[in-house]
Write an enzyme that holds these catalytic residues in place. Structure first.
Site, PDB file in Angstrom:
ATOM      1  N   HIS A   1       0.874  -1.185   0.000  1.00 59.23           N
ATOM      2  CA  HIS A   1       0.000   0.000   0.000  1.00 59.23           C
ATOM      3  C   HIS A   1       0.910   1.233   0.000  1.00 59.23           C
ATOM      4  CE1 HIS A   1      -3.654  -2.070   2.104  1.00 59.23           C
ATOM      5  NE2 HIS A   1      -4.024  -1.755   0.875  1.00 59.23           N
TER       6      HIS A   1
ATOM      7  N   CYS B   1      -1.920   2.842   9.016  1.00 61.16           N
ATOM      8  CA  CYS B   1      -2.969   1.921   8.546  1.00 61.16           C
ATOM      9  C   CYS B   1      -4.112   1.810   9.549  1.00 61.16           C
ATOM     10  CB  CYS B   1      -2.433   0.508   8.338  1.00 61.16           C
ATOM     11  SG  CYS B   1      -0.973   0.387   7.357  1.00 61.16           S
TER      12      CYS B   1
HETATM   13  N1  ARG Z   1      -3.787  -7.207   6.756  1.00 59.31           N
HETATM   14  C1  ARG Z   1      -4.220  -5.997   6.142  1.00 59.31           C
HETATM   15  C2  ARG Z   1      -4.296  -6.202   4.634  1.00 59.31           C
HETATM   16  O1  ARG Z   1      -3.494  -6.932   4.103  1.00 59.31           O
HETATM   17  C3  ARG Z   1      -3.301  -4.874   6.478  1.00 59.31           C
HETATM   18  C4  ARG Z   1      -3.703  -3.555   5.908  1.00 59.31           C
HETATM   19  C5  ARG Z   1      -2.736  -2.453   6.176  1.00 59.31           C
HETATM   20  N2  ARG Z   1      -3.250  -1.218   5.721  1.00 59.31           N
HETATM   21  C6  ARG Z   1      -2.554  -0.247   5.118  1.00 59.31           C
HETATM   22  N3  ARG Z   1      -3.174   0.859   4.860  1.00 59.31           N
HETATM   23  N4  ARG Z   1      -1.324  -0.412   4.701  1.00 59.31           N
HETATM   24  O2  ARG Z   1      -5.124  -5.689   3.947  1.00 59.31           O
END
Ligand code: ARG
Length: 269
Positions: A163, A257
Site C-alpha cells: 500500500h 494503517c
Molecule cells: N492485513 C491488512 C491487509 O493486508 C493490512 C492492511 C494495512 N493497511 C494499510 N493501509 N497499509 O489488507
C-alpha cells in the site's frame, strides 16, 4: 483539530494471509495487540486530534486498519472496493458509519479495486495513488474525476510495501519521506518531479514500517525502529512519538494503517 477514525482490535488476529507479512502459523498476541492499539489511541488523543471509533465486527479481523475504509475529502467519502474477499465484508460497516456521520458516499464502479487512504495520499493539492498489489490504476482516474484533483499514479514494486502508506508519507511543509525502492523507476521519477523535497528512508528503517506514520501538524506518530529518520525529522522541527507496533506489523500494518483522516483534507476546489 483533526478528526481520526480508529477501530478497536476486539476481533483482530491473523486469520488469513493476503500479504507477505501475514502468517497464520505465527499469529499475534492479542493482549499485546490491545495494549499497543491503546497506546496508539492515547498518543493520538494527546495530540491535536479528536478520535472517533467505528464498532469492530466479528470475523473481520483487519477492520482495525481503517485507512482502508475509503477516502474522505471534504464531505465526500469514496469507500474502498477491496481486492480480497476476506476484507470486502468491512465495506458496508464503514459506509454505514460514514453516512451516519454526514458523509456523502460515492462508490467507484465495482470492477475497480481501490483501497482508500491506504493507497491515496495528498501532498499539497496532488493526490498520489499507489497501484498494483491492491488498488487498480484505473480506479485513480475515477477518483481524480470525482474529487476534481490532479492524481499522480505510481506503481508499487515491492510486495512488502503493498500500500502507498507503507512507503510514502507527506509532511505539511510539502516534503515527503519515502522508501524509494518500494516504487518502480517510473514511479520514482514521477514522485521526484512533483514533490519539492524528498527525505529518503533507508531499507533497514523502512522495514519497521517507519513511513506508516500519522502526521498531525508538527507531531509525527510512527512505529519504533527508525532512529535515523527520527533524527532527520527532529532537525526539521518535527516531534516524533515512537510506538511499539509489533503485533500489527505482523498483519502488514502500523500507525497510519490503523488511522483514517476524517477527512484527509478539505475539497480541492
Ligand atoms: N492485513 C491488512 C491487509 O493486508 C493490512 C492492511 C494495512 N493497511 C494499510 N493501509 N497499509 O489488507
Amino acid at each position: 483539530m483533526r478528526e481520526l477514525l480508529l477501530c478497536p482490535p476486539d476481533y483482530y488476529g491473523i486469520e488469513y494471509e493476503i500479504n507477505p507479512w501475514m502468517s497464520r502459523a505465527r499469529g499475534t498476541e492479542s493482549e499485546l495487540a490491545k495494549s499497543q492499539w491503546e497506546g496508539l489511541r492515547q498518543a493520538l488523543a494527546s495530540l491535536d486530534s479528536k478520535i472517533e471509533l467505528v464498532p469492530p465486527q466479528p470475523k473481520l479481523p483487519d477492520m482495525v486498519f481503517t485507512a482502508n475504509a475509503g477516502l474522505a475529502v471534504g464531505r465526500k467519502f469514496i469507500p474502498s472496493n477491496f481486492r480480497y474477499p476476506e476484507r470486502a465484508g468491512e465495506a458496508p460497516y464503514f459506509r454505514h458509519w460514514m453516512e451516519e456521520h454526514g458523509y456523502e458516499t460515492i462508490w467507484l464502479p465495482d470492477n475497480l479495486y481501490f483501497e482508500g487512504e491506504g493507497d491515496a495520499l495528498f501532498s499539497n493539492d496532488i493526490l498520489f495513488c499507489g497501484y498494483k498489489f491492491r488498488s487498480d490504476i484505473q480506479s485513480h482516474r475515477a477518483v481524480g474525476e470525482l474529487l476534481r484533483c490532479l492524481v499522480i499514479s505510481v506503481e508499487l514494486a515491492d510486495p512488502r510495501f503493498y500500500h502507498l502508506d507503507t512507503c510514502f508519507c507527506p509532511l505539511p511543509d510539502g516534503s515527503v519521506f519515502w522508501f524509494p525502492n518500494a516504487f518502480d523507476e517510473y514511479g520514482q521519477r514521477a514522485i521526484r518531479a512533483h514533490v519539492k523535497e524528498l527525505i529518503d528512508v533507508e531499507e533497514e528503517e523502512a522495514k519497521h514500517f517507519s513511513c506508516n506514520a500519522v502526521v498531525l501538524g508538527r507531531d509525527i506518530v510512527l512505529p519504533e525502529g527508525a532512529p535515523n529518520l527520527v533524527k532527520t525529522l527532529a532537525n526539521r522541527g518535527y516531534q516524533c512519538h515512537e510506538l511499539p507496533m509489533s503485533e500489527f506489523i505482523k498483519a502488514g500494518g502500523a500507525c497510519k494503517c490503523l488511522t483514517m483522516f476524517l477527512p484527509q483534507r478539505e475539497a480541492v476546489e
